[in-house]
Write an enzyme that holds these catalytic residues in place. Sequence first.
Site, PDB file in Angstrom:
ATOM      1  N   LYS A   1     -58.621  14.512-104.677  1.00  0.00           N
ATOM      2  CA  LYS A   1     -57.850  14.023-105.823  1.00  0.00           C
ATOM      3  C   LYS A   1     -56.367  14.429-105.753  1.00  0.00           C
ATOM      4  O   LYS A   1     -55.499  13.715-106.229  1.00  0.00           O
ATOM      5  CB  LYS A   1     -58.465  14.531-107.132  1.00  0.00           C
ATOM      6  CG  LYS A   1     -59.884  14.030-107.391  1.00  0.00           C
ATOM      7  CD  LYS A   1     -59.915  12.578-107.792  1.00  0.00           C
ATOM      8  CE  LYS A   1     -61.328  12.085-108.076  1.00  0.00           C
ATOM      9  NZ  LYS A   1     -61.406  10.647-108.336  1.00  0.00           N
TER      10      LYS A   1
ATOM     11  N   GLU B   1     -57.148  10.932-117.272  1.00  0.00           N
ATOM     12  CA  GLU B   1     -58.557  11.091-117.625  1.00  0.00           C
ATOM     13  C   GLU B   1     -59.220  11.924-116.534  1.00  0.00           C
ATOM     14  O   GLU B   1     -58.680  12.032-115.433  1.00  0.00           O
ATOM     15  CB  GLU B   1     -59.230   9.707-117.680  1.00  0.00           C
ATOM     16  CG  GLU B   1     -59.694   9.156-116.323  1.00  0.00           C
ATOM     17  CD  GLU B   1     -58.583   8.886-115.315  1.00  0.00           C
ATOM     18  OE1 GLU B   1     -57.423   8.696-115.747  1.00  0.00           O
ATOM     19  OE2 GLU B   1     -58.863   8.876-114.091  1.00  0.00           O
TER      20      GLU B   1
ATOM     21  N   SER C   1     -65.660  14.636 -99.734  1.00  0.00           N
ATOM     22  CA  SER C   1     -64.556  14.468-100.685  1.00  0.00           C
ATOM     23  C   SER C   1     -64.190  15.739-101.448  1.00  0.00           C
ATOM     24  O   SER C   1     -63.076  15.847-101.949  1.00  0.00           O
ATOM     25  CB  SER C   1     -64.894  13.347-101.667  1.00  0.00           C
ATOM     26  OG  SER C   1     -66.142  13.593-102.282  1.00  0.00           O
TER      27      SER C   1
HETATM   28  C1  LIG Z   1     -65.321  15.645-105.191  1.00  0.00           C
HETATM   29  C2  LIG Z   1     -65.334  14.257-105.736  1.00  0.00           C
HETATM   30  N1  LIG Z   1     -65.734  13.258-104.931  1.00  0.00           N
HETATM   31  C3  LIG Z   1     -65.778  11.978-105.356  1.00  0.00           C
HETATM   32  C4  LIG Z   1     -65.423  11.655-106.659  1.00  0.00           C
HETATM   33  C5  LIG Z   1     -65.523  10.231-107.091  1.00  0.00           C
HETATM   34  O1  LIG Z   1     -64.307   9.643-107.331  1.00  0.00           O
HETATM   35  P1  LIG Z   1     -63.737   8.524-106.357  1.00  0.00           P
HETATM   36  O2  LIG Z   1     -64.790   7.476-106.227  1.00  0.00           O
HETATM   37  O3  LIG Z   1     -62.532   8.029-107.060  1.00  0.00           O
HETATM   38  O4  LIG Z   1     -63.430   9.163-105.059  1.00  0.00           O
HETATM   39  C6  LIG Z   1     -64.983  12.667-107.535  1.00  0.00           C
HETATM   40  C7  LIG Z   1     -64.575  12.361-108.904  1.00  0.00           C
HETATM   41  O5  LIG Z   1     -64.278  13.188-109.705  1.00  0.00           O
HETATM   42  C8  LIG Z   1     -64.936  14.004-107.056  1.00  0.00           C
HETATM   43  O6  LIG Z   1     -64.538  15.017-107.824  1.00  0.00           O
END
Ligand SMILES: Cc1ncc(COP(=O)(O)O)c(C=O)c1O
Length: 392
Positions: free
Chosen positions: A84, A106, A373
Amino acid sequence: MKRGYFGDFGGQFVPELLMPPLLELEEAMGRILKSAEFQQEYTSLLKNFVGRPTALTHCQNLSRELGFNLWLKREDLAHTGAHKINNTVGQALLTKMMGKPKMLAETGAGQHGVATATAAALLDLECDIYMGAIDVKRQSHNVRRMELFGAKCIPVHSGTQTLKDAINAAMRVWIANQRTTHYCFGTAAGAHPFPLLVREFQSVIGREAKQQFKERTGEMPYMVVACVGGGSNAIGMFHEFVNEKSVKIVGVEAAGTGEPGCTNSAPINLGTPGVLHGMNTLLLQSDDGQILPSHSIAAGLDYPGVGPEHVHLHATGRAEFGMVNDSQAINAFQMLCQKEGILPALESSHAVAWVIENKDTIPKDANVIVNLSGRGDKDMDILDDYLAQHGK
Ligand SMILES: Cc1ncc(COP(=O)(O)O)c(C=O)c1O
């Protein structure tokens, strides 16, 4: 392609009062993002503050077990523990260069809230974060972090008290405060130009992964995989590979408990076309168009809609979108901890789980890059509750 659309999906389905800040943002993107001043500062922040490039890790133990090479793009190692921050540092810098003193955002899992609060602290911007009251409880650790960075976290008690309602609240406040405030949207969804803006800042993930993989192997990967909530980490990984036709692209949605009739967070697999948060997309909705509650054990995937570019990639057959349920994600979470010494976020565990569950469809010795992620420290309480409830 029509401006603001990905095939039939996307657009700007917003109240008239929201058009001025969206147009202002589009103009500012065109003017500021390409400037040498922005590029220099953004590149320096990614390197010296966020800690990029993040590592590309070959999982030796799991690869042996699975029969193919599993590589992880380690966004868990970025500052604040998730992808993020790539987006919030970019949007905070843009806010500053647009001459606005304040950001609002948000958040679902709290990772985007923390990353926004962090970038706001660094660049001396005021910061308000809207968060569903249920998410405030299940991600309380992240609320504390936002507050430590000087942001105000505002619980949202309407609707299902999760991410969808936090976005509604933030949009309402943006309408009233558009002259002084930038809405730092956290995922590659919503009204144009947000899907493009967020993709712009997250595509560093795929660019780095491609270059690192090439340096290590001299090749292209067989497949890239990422979990899909709104879609930012996934489009960040996929964008660089969309035109590499030999590379398979897999997005992973959350199937919830996976029990028949249960709520889920899989609009591409289980939703129907409709409009939410300014975009034409696929949604979880009733026959008369009311948004249905979503569910995932991963708060960051718990959203009834999805970014329009993913729906387009699905519609054109360029990407495949699978589903993983809560228990499969927990299994992947534990496997990664025990076999590789990596504590993944529950969101990212869905992507890892997909390759584990589908291992028999992946050729022996193929190279698969999963976007990890984020890291899972924020999920310890959820994991403990889940294990206690399931007698484990
Ligand atoms: C670690 C992590 N991975 C994935 C996501 C999913 O979001 P996005 O689909 O925008 O990557 C989030 C959302 O808060 C997250 O914190």
